[in-house]
Structures are given as structure tokens and as C-alpha cells.
Design an enzyme around this catalytic site. Structure first.
Site, PDB file in Angstrom:
ATOM      1  N   ASP A  20    -128.970  92.296 -83.239  1.00 58.87           N
ATOM      2  CA  ASP A  20    -127.512  92.250 -83.303  1.00 58.87           C
ATOM      3  C   ASP A  20    -126.970  93.374 -82.417  1.00 58.87           C
ATOM      4  OD1 ASP A  20    -124.956  91.480 -83.931  1.00 58.87           O
ATOM      5  OD2 ASP A  20    -125.191  91.621 -86.100  1.00 58.87           O
ATOM      6  N   ASP A  31    -119.196  90.607 -80.065  1.00 57.46           N
ATOM      7  CA  ASP A  31    -118.118  89.740 -80.546  1.00 57.46           C
ATOM      8  C   ASP A  31    -117.249  90.542 -81.502  1.00 57.46           C
ATOM      9  OD1 ASP A  31    -120.550  89.721 -82.164  1.00 57.46           O
ATOM     10  OD2 ASP A  31    -119.446  88.416 -83.533  1.00 57.46           O
ATOM     11  N   ALA A  85    -118.450  86.605 -89.275  1.00 57.08           N
ATOM     12  CA  ALA A  85    -117.408  87.134 -90.165  1.00 57.08           C
ATOM     13  C   ALA A  85    -117.222  86.318 -91.446  1.00 57.08           C
ATOM     14  CB  ALA A  85    -116.074  87.255 -89.420  1.00 57.08           C
ATOM     15  N   CYS A 126    -139.477  84.152-113.113  1.00 62.23           N
ATOM     16  CA  CYS A 126    -140.020  84.010-111.762  1.00 62.23           C
ATOM     17  C   CYS A 126    -141.515  84.237-111.838  1.00 62.23           C
ATOM     18  CB  CYS A 126    -139.360  85.051-110.848  1.00 62.23           C
ATOM     19  SG  CYS A 126    -140.055  85.142-109.186  1.00 62.23           S
ATOM     20  N   CYS A 163    -143.364  85.003-108.854  1.00 59.69           N
ATOM     21  CA  CYS A 163    -143.812  85.575-107.589  1.00 59.69           C
ATOM     22  C   CYS A 163    -144.859  86.655-107.893  1.00 59.69           C
ATOM     23  CB  CYS A 163    -142.608  86.133-106.815  1.00 59.69           C
ATOM     24  SG  CYS A 163    -142.063  87.766-107.372  1.00 59.69           S
ATOM     25  N   CYS A 220    -143.449  89.522-110.088  1.00 59.70           N
ATOM     26  CA  CYS A 220    -143.125  89.167-111.471  1.00 59.70           C
ATOM     27  C   CYS A 220    -144.365  88.742-112.247  1.00 59.70           C
ATOM     28  CB  CYS A 220    -142.060  88.075-111.493  1.00 59.70           C
ATOM     29  SG  CYS A 220    -140.543  88.628-110.695  1.00 59.70           S
TER      30      CYS A 220
HETATM   31  N1  GUN Z   1    -123.268  90.256 -88.897  1.00 57.12           N
HETATM   32  C1  GUN Z   1    -122.542  89.700 -89.898  1.00 57.12           C
HETATM   33  N2  GUN Z   1    -121.434  89.108 -89.403  1.00 57.12           N
HETATM   34  C2  GUN Z   1    -121.454  89.278 -88.071  1.00 57.12           C
HETATM   35  C3  GUN Z   1    -120.578  88.871 -86.998  1.00 57.12           C
HETATM   36  O1  GUN Z   1    -119.540  88.230 -87.212  1.00 57.12           O
HETATM   37  N3  GUN Z   1    -120.946  89.237 -85.735  1.00 57.12           N
HETATM   38  C4  GUN Z   1    -122.100  89.947 -85.475  1.00 57.12           C
HETATM   39  N4  GUN Z   1    -122.411  90.249 -84.209  1.00 57.12           N
HETATM   40  N5  GUN Z   1    -122.938  90.338 -86.462  1.00 57.12           N
HETATM   41  C5  GUN Z   1    -122.604  90.011 -87.735  1.00 57.12           C
HETATM   42 ZN    ZN Z   2    -140.307  87.409-108.805  1.00 57.09          ZN
END
Ligand code: GUN
Ligand code: ZN
Length: 495
Positions: A93, A128, A196, A279, A281, A284
Site C-alpha cells: 500500500d 489515492d 475507504a 472453534c 483450530c 483452540c
Molecule cells: N486501506 C484501507 N482503505 C484504503 C484506501 O481507500 N486506499 C488505500 N490506498 N489503502 C487503504
Molecule cells: Zn480457534
């Protein structure tokens, strides 16, 4: 045509696909969960994500790496894969989320994409703007214009084999989301995150999340791989997949663990409130609930993070299995029962039933009617639409069961709520093989009545008789007045 994403199976708008990630030399099966790795606070080692959890792809934040001097040097030196010890695909990201949080991040799309390329990222992200829900329209438009420019800037770069995300923004304005989707799909970028939505999910606004994603999907092409940014709670994954999301990233597994929270497919529980572990897993199975409550903070966080991630991956497998079996919407329906807000999300999904219908396969596993909402599923809508393909003689009896009187008919058709009327020869064909309750509820009857109405409108010359098992007044009201009605219950009482 996007040749790096192939759809292999589908159910509703959900699909099983493969995303080829050339720079990593791997193919990722979708729906896929990308665990979020914060290089400064690693809860579960990436090599274990791969070997014990089956993660094929993870996501980390290039902005945090770039701002942490020693990590940055190492990343530039040996590359992300060696730094993290992960052989699968790595998405990075850009810091946009930090931008949303702190206002300014002082880095351009060109700089951060070039940095992502130079540390060996397989899928990079431009800067963004994650416009939050409910802002004024002008702000959403202005910020979308900035996001579009970021996509253009990224598109103009030469990044070799690295794929690039094209985030779709637009706040809570469906028309802006759709436009943003169309813009992103027209670039030659590769993966399409819907952005978002975290604020919507954090405040349980699942219906609006559904509307935002459905709008973005209308703009995107079917063959666009779609990522739902910041979504990783197991409770909502089936819903998001049914809308057509393919990639998810989960920081929830680690963030929730830090607060002592234990994830399940039905929601979140604090470990201190549990008396049993629902659970099996590895965590657990090997620990009792009292051990998990008393191991001490650091160890507890570790164990809960592992449990949380196991449940999340398990849900992804359950979703894939449901797509294969053609019962994804039944799974969404079960998850919708876990929280009223999830139920709102399911109802919002069904508001988009025509959109789902365009991608839903024409034939799949048996349809199960297990809640009144199922009357609005795309399979029902499609049956009604296709009534125009059937040839209909002059006098037709539509019946839920027996023949009510001695009157002659040219044809006797079945009526099966929620589908409504169909010629009996079709009873072994999908979707009329549906398992429906012997006591259809009001919604199923009303949906069947809508089918009858459409049939009557398509065949104005035909004399129809409806023999029903005591339908509710509002279902009977929805049947056109020209249809003769007979109650099979009255017939039985006469015998
Ligand atoms: N991580 C969570 N939401 C967003 C987003 O809208 N844009 C970016 N780049 N990373 C995110
Ligand atoms: Zn578990």
C-alpha cells in the site's frame, strides 16, 4: 481483456479465479485473504503465514517502510521477499490510509510507486485519496479528481512486471463510485481496490458498504479483479464475495488480538467473556479457554492472532466451497443472521438482484429457500424474466397441488413459491428443482404472484385459473384480477 485474471467458477456475482502475479512468479487463487504485515510489529512471521495458514499473498505498507530508516535500507538492499521471508506475492500500500488519518504524507504517486518497485513489490499502489463517507459532494468530486490523476500518473510509469492497483473512491455517492470504477477499468492498471470502506464497516454500515461496492462494480468490467481494501472480518467475507470482491486484507486478526478479542464467523467476542471455545483450530484445540484468558498479554495476543487468522482463512475456504456447490447465497444468508446490520447488508445485496443476475450462472446447485429474503434472489427474478420464452395455450390451470374442479384446461402448470408458474416438464430443471418449505411464507407467495402477473401480461389472450393452498390476502391481491382463483383448501374440505 485482462489476461492476468481468469474466472473459473461463479455464484451470484462471486467467483473463484486465478490472479497471475508475474513479478512473484506465482498464481494466487481468489477469493484470497492478504494478511496485513506491519514490518515494525510482526505478530505472525510471514514464513508461517505461508506454511501453516496457506497464505499465497500478503500486504504491507511501503510508506511505513520508507519512513523507517533501518527497514528501508534492508528492503532496498535485499528486497521485500527476503526481508519478510515470504515467497508468495507481496502487495504494497502507498500510505493513502495515513494520508486520510494525518492529512499530509509528503510523497507523490511517482515517488512511492518507484520506491515500491525498487523494494521488489509485486503489486504497487498509487496515492489515492480515501474520501470518507458522508462528505459534501463537492469534496468527494474534487478528491476523486485527485485519485484519477494518481491513476494516470501510475499508468504513465514503466514499472516492469509489477502490477498496479487502481483504487476506486467516491465516498457514499453511488454515481461517483460507478464513474470511478469506469475510469479505473479504462486504464491499463491491473487490480481494482474499492477504497475507504473501513469507516463504513467499523460502524456496521454494511448496507452502505454493499451499495458502494455494487456501484463500483457497475463501472468495472466483469474480468477486473476487485480488492475490498481493509476488509477482513470473517463475518462479512461471504457477503463481499457475493458482490464480486476477490481480494481482502486483514489487519483485524492482529488488531483485535491486541485487545483480547476473539473472532468468529458470527462476530467478535472478548476472550474474558467466553466459557467455551467454539472453534477447533490448532490454538483452540491445544488450549483451554482458561489458559487463553490467563497466559499473559503478549502470549495471549499471539495466540488470539493465530486463532483469528485461522477462522478467517477457514471462512475463505468455506466460501470457495460454497461457490463450487452453488450455495453461496445460502451461506450469505446464514451470516446475515449473525447481526442485524449484516442482515441489512444482505437485504441491500438483494436490492441489486438484477445486477447479480447478470453474472449468476444459469444452472448450479439446488436452490434452498430458508428465509423470506430468498424470494428476492436473482434465480427468482431470472425465472420471471424467462417466462416470455414459454408457449402458453388458451386455457391454463396454475396449481400448487391438485385439480380444483371439472373444468377443462389445455395445460396444467405447477406453481411453486417463490418461483411461481412453470410447465410441469420443467420441474426437473434448475432452478425449479428448488427445495422449498411445505408451508410457503407470505414473501414466497407474493413473489410467485409476481411471476403469475408477468405470465398474464405476456399472454393477455389466455384464460388462467390459479389453484392455491390458502395464500395470504396480499399475495392474492398481487395476482391480476382476470385470473380465476380457487382455494385447494376449500376443495379438500369439500371432499
Ligand atoms: N486501506 C484501507 N482503505 C484504503 C484506501 O481507500 N486506499 C488505500 N490506498 N489503502 C487503504
Ligand atoms: Zn480457534
Amino acid at each position: 481483456m485482462r489476461d492476468h485474471f481468469e474466472i473459473r467458477d461463479a455464484d451470484a456475482a462471486g467467483r473463484i479465479g486465478s490472479l497471475s502475479v508475474p513479478r512473484a512468479g506465482v498464481t494466487v487463487e481468489t477469493p484470497a485473504l492478504l494478511p496485513v504485515i506491519n514490518p515494525n510489529v510482526i505478530t505472525i512471521e510471514p514464513r508461517r503465514l505461508e506454511s501453516e495458514f496457506g497464505a499465497e499473498i500478503l500486504i504491507t505498507n511501503s510508506y511505513i517502510i520508507r519512513n523507517t530508516e533501518d527497514v528501508k535500507e534492508q528492503a532496498l538492499d535485499v528486497g521485500l521477499h527476503e526481508l519478510l521471508g515470504f515467497n508468495g506475492a507481496i502487495m504494497t500500500d502507498s500510505g493513502s490510509f495515513q494520508l486520510a488519518e494525518y492529512g499530509d504524507i509528503n510523497v507523490t504517486t511517482e515517488e512511492i510507486i518507484e520506491f515500491q518497485r525498487s523494494i521488489g513489490s509485486d503489486i504497487g499502489t498509487p496515492v489515492d485519496i480515501p474520501t470518507p463517507p458522508d462528505v459534501a459532494r463537492g469534496q468527494a468530486e474534487d478528491e476523486l479528481a485527485v485519485t484519477k490523476q494518481a491513476l494516470r500518473d501510475a499508468e504513465a510509469m514503466d514499472v516492469g512486471e509489477m502490477l498496479i492497483n487502481a483504487p476506486v473512491q467516491g465516498s457514499t455517492y453511488p454515481d461517483l463510485r460507478e464513474e470511478a470504477g469506469g475510469f479505473a477499468a479504462a486504464t491499463d492498471l491491473d487490480v481494482f481496490p474499492v477504497g475507504a470502506v473501513v469507516p463504513l464497516m467499523n460502524s456496521y454500515r454494511y448496507a452502505e458498504m454493499v451499495d458502494a461496492v455494487a456501484a463500483a462494480k457497475r463501472g468495472l468490467a466483469v474480468d477486473c479483479p476487485v480488492h475490498l481494501f481493509g476488509a477482513g472480518h470473517p463475518m462479512m467475507l461471504a457477503l463481499a464475495v457475493a458482490l464480486g470482491c476477490d481480494l481482502f486484507d486483514s489487519a483485524a486478526y492482529a488488531l483485535y488480538a491486541r485487545d483480547g478479542r476473539y473472532l468468529t464467523v458470527d462476530g467478535t467476542e472478548h476472550i474474558d467473556t467466553l466459557e467455551y471455545l467454539p472453534c477447533s483450530c490448532p490454538i483452540c484445540s491445544e488450549h483451554s479457554v482458561s489458559e487463553l484468558q490467563s497466559v499473559g498479554d503478549t502470549k495471549q495476543e499471539q495466540l488470539l492472532a493465530e486463532h483469528n487468522l485461522h477462522v478467517t482463512f477457514e471462512e475463505i475456504d468455506r466460501i470457495k466451497s460454497a461457490i463450487r456447490q452453488g450455495n453461496l447465497l445460502e451461506l450469505v444468508e446464514r451470516r446475515a443472521r449473525s447481526h442485524p446490520a449484516m442482515w441489512d447488508g444482505y437485504k441491500a445485496l438483494l436490492d441489486h438482484t438484477e445486477q447479480l443476475e447478470r453474472e449468476d450462472p444459469v444452472s448450479k446447485g439446488t436452490f434452498f429457500y430458508t428465509s423470506s429474503d430468498a424470494a428476492r434472489r436473482p434465480e427468482v427474478t431470472r425465472h420471471h424474466e424467462r417466462l416470455d420464452r414459454l408457449s402458453v395455450p388458451a386455457r391454463v390451470l396454475l396449481t400448487e397441488g391438485g385439480t380444483p374442479s371439472e373444468t377443462e384446461y389445455d395445460a396444467v402448470w405447477a406453481v411453486k413459491p417463490p418461483f411461481g408458474p412453470y410447465p410441469k416438464e420443467l420441474s426437473d430443471s434448475y432452478p425449479l428443482t428448488a427445495e422449498v418449505p411445505e408451508r410457503p411464507d407470505r414473501s414466497a407467495q407474493v413473489a410467485a404472484a409476481a411471476g403469475i402477473k408477468r405470465l398474464v401480461e405476456l399472454n393477455p389472450e389466455t384464460a388462467f385459473t390459479l389453484a392455491h393452498n390458502g395464500w395470504t390476502p396480499d399475495a392474492l391481491d398481487a395476482v391480476p384480477e382476470t385470473v380465476t382463483r380457487e382455494s385447494l383448501q376449500a376443495v379438500q374440505a369439500d371432499r
